[in-house]
Design a protein around this motif. Structure first.
Motif, PDB file in Angstrom:
ATOM      1  N   ASP A   1      -5.787  -9.604  -6.893  1.00 33.88           N
ATOM      2  CA  ASP A   1      -5.981  -8.340  -6.177  1.00 33.88           C
ATOM      3  C   ASP A   1      -7.051  -7.510  -6.864  1.00 33.88           C
ATOM      4  O   ASP A   1      -7.221  -7.588  -8.095  1.00 33.88           O
ATOM      5  CB  ASP A   1      -4.668  -7.552  -6.098  1.00 33.88           C
TER       6      ASP A   1
ATOM      7  N   ILE B   1       0.848  -1.189   0.000  1.00 32.81           N
ATOM      8  CA  ILE B   1       0.000   0.000   0.000  1.00 32.81           C
ATOM      9  C   ILE B   1       0.884   1.240   0.000  1.00 32.81           C
ATOM     10  O   ILE B   1       2.061   1.179   0.360  1.00 32.81           O
ATOM     11  CB  ILE B   1      -0.970   0.057   1.205  1.00 32.81           C
TER      12      ILE B   1
ATOM     13  N   THR C   1      -9.323  -4.352   3.969  1.00 32.27           N
ATOM     14  CA  THR C   1      -9.605  -2.993   3.508  1.00 32.27           C
ATOM     15  C   THR C   1     -10.461  -2.293   4.555  1.00 32.27           C
ATOM     16  O   THR C   1     -11.073  -2.945   5.408  1.00 32.27           O
ATOM     17  CB  THR C   1     -10.332  -3.016   2.148  1.00 32.27           C
TER      18      THR C   1
ATOM     19  N   ARG D   1      -8.584  -3.421  -6.631  1.00 32.86           N
ATOM     20  CA  ARG D   1      -8.458  -2.069  -6.061  1.00 32.86           C
ATOM     21  C   ARG D   1      -9.271  -1.080  -6.899  1.00 32.86           C
ATOM     22  O   ARG D   1      -9.394  -1.236  -8.120  1.00 32.86           O
ATOM     23  CB  ARG D   1      -7.007  -1.598  -6.060  1.00 32.86           C
TER      24      ARG D   1
ATOM     25  N   ALA E   1     -12.258  -4.826  -2.235  1.00 34.06           N
ATOM     26  CA  ALA E   1     -12.316  -3.366  -2.326  1.00 34.06           C
ATOM     27  C   ALA E   1     -13.767  -2.927  -2.270  1.00 34.06           C
ATOM     28  O   ALA E   1     -14.642  -3.528  -2.903  1.00 34.06           O
ATOM     29  CB  ALA E   1     -11.677  -2.878  -3.624  1.00 34.06           C
TER      30      ALA E   1
END
Length: 373
Positions: free
Chosen positions: A347, A91, A224, A349, A296
């Protein structure tokens, strides 16, 4: 390497695209931003249309605004790239535009022997984005143990700058997830310098490690902050029982005392129970397992207003993107998106342009952008 342009100009141009209506909410497609990533694991947006990406074998690269993939960055510490280990989550600091600080976690080798554990480091991304500087290990999971499995390793940063790190139970040490004298199967919370936060729930308890925030976790693969600023986490269950949890300080999330999964090859784990007083129930669970990874919340209206507040989760096993509609903390609907993707989603995002980005886990992995049709 050729790919779709990932430029500020494109972001401005696409800002005029119409949002999806509720009836069109599933009408999305993927656009390849970059190819040729080796088992990419996590991404972070670093401005000017660029994305910093970790690759599990131990490299970190920048995907440029033109989709080109850089040479490996210098300064990445040695990692144990075996089994599920390697260079994992990443991050940027909340104040990255000013301090250029990043945080990443990885499988860290012991000074000698075969033991290893999950570690988290901070670093400053150089001005030319070619190296990591001032690399400092700020947390190292205790104890180290010789295993290729269950490193966990997902990071989230709270509004006050403190860092949550979700840690795996190391597989054979699953009973450790229920005790406070180790970091196996825990979520920990530390300050950016690595010191325990002073209001952690066990900081003054004799025999407890002060970094611990919650216990009873198996193999976290997503973390998250929710719209309310609270930490959400997802983890792999054992042949069933993948979980989404909303993490609260001092709570026990049950593993391995309770689980909706079963032993590999069949058979109950422990007492074979799914509930027990004092142990938290997941907000949502998958049986059979989907092997979820990455999560996310959507705050953008790029895909329509009905997407706002939804939670997106990747599936490694079934190779799709799950869209979860929430009523508060309750999952009221699950939709499986991109059924023909045929790639492991590692992943997920939301980018600064409001679009959703995915990383696919393969030797020739891709960075994808989701677009409305």
């Amino acid at each position: 390497m050729k790919s779709a342009l990932f430029t500020t100009a494109l972001v401005l141009a696409t800002s005029a695209w119409p949002a999806l209506s509720a009836a069109q909410s599933s009408a999305i497609r993927t656009e390849v931003v970059a190819k040729g990533l080796e088992n990419p694991w996590a991404m972070a947006f670093i401005g000017e249309g660029r994305v910093l990406v970790t690759e599990r074998p131990g490299t970190m690269r920048v995907v440029g605004a033109d989709g080109r993939v850089s040479e490996p960055l210098a300064g990445v510490p040695p990692v144990v790239a075996q089994g599920q280990g390697g260079l994992l989550d990443l991050i940027t600091d909340r104040d990255f535009a000013r301090n250029r600080t990043v945080y990443f976690c990885y499988a860290e080798p012991a000074a000698s022997g075969s033991a290893n554990s999950t570690a988290m480091a901070s670093a400053v991304l150089s001005a030319d984005a070619r190296s990591l500087e001032q690399v400092r290990v700020i947390f190292s999971q205790k104890p180290k143990y010789s295993s290729r499995l269950h490193f966990g390793c997902r990071i989230a940063q709270a509004a006050d700058g403190s860092l949550f790190l979700a840690l795996g139970d190391r597989f054979q040490r699953m009973a450790d997830a229920q005790t406070l004298d180790n970091h196996h199967g825990k979520v920990v919370r530390v300050k950016p310098d690595g010191s325990p936060h002073t209001d952690n729930p066990f900081v003054n308890r004799a025999g407890a490690l002060p970094e611990i925030w919650s216990i009873g976790h198996r193999n976290p693969q997503g973390a998250t902050l929710g719209p309310d600023g609270q930490l959400w986490e997802l983890e792999h269950g054992p042949q069933g029982g993948d979980e989404i949890n909303r993490i609260e300080p001092g709570k026990n999330y049950g593993w391995p005392v309770i689980t909706y999964g079963e032993s590999y090859g069949g058979g109950a784990i422990g007492e074979g129970i799914t509930t027990k007083p004092g142990l938290e129930q997941p907000l949502h669970q998958w049986t059979p397992s989907i092997a979820p990874s990455g999560m996310a919340f959507v705050s953008s209206e790029r895909y329509g207003k009905d997407w706002v507040g939804n939670l997106l989760v990747g599936s490694l096993k079934f190779r799709y993107l799950a869209r979860l509609t929430l009523d508060g903390t309750r999952v009221v609907k699950e939709e499986r998106l991109l059924p023909d993707l045929n790639q492991r989603v590692r992943d997920v995002r939301q980018g600064p342009d409001g679009f959703i980005y995915l990383l696919t886990d393969a030797r020739n992995g891709e960075l994808l952008r989701l677009l409305p049709r």
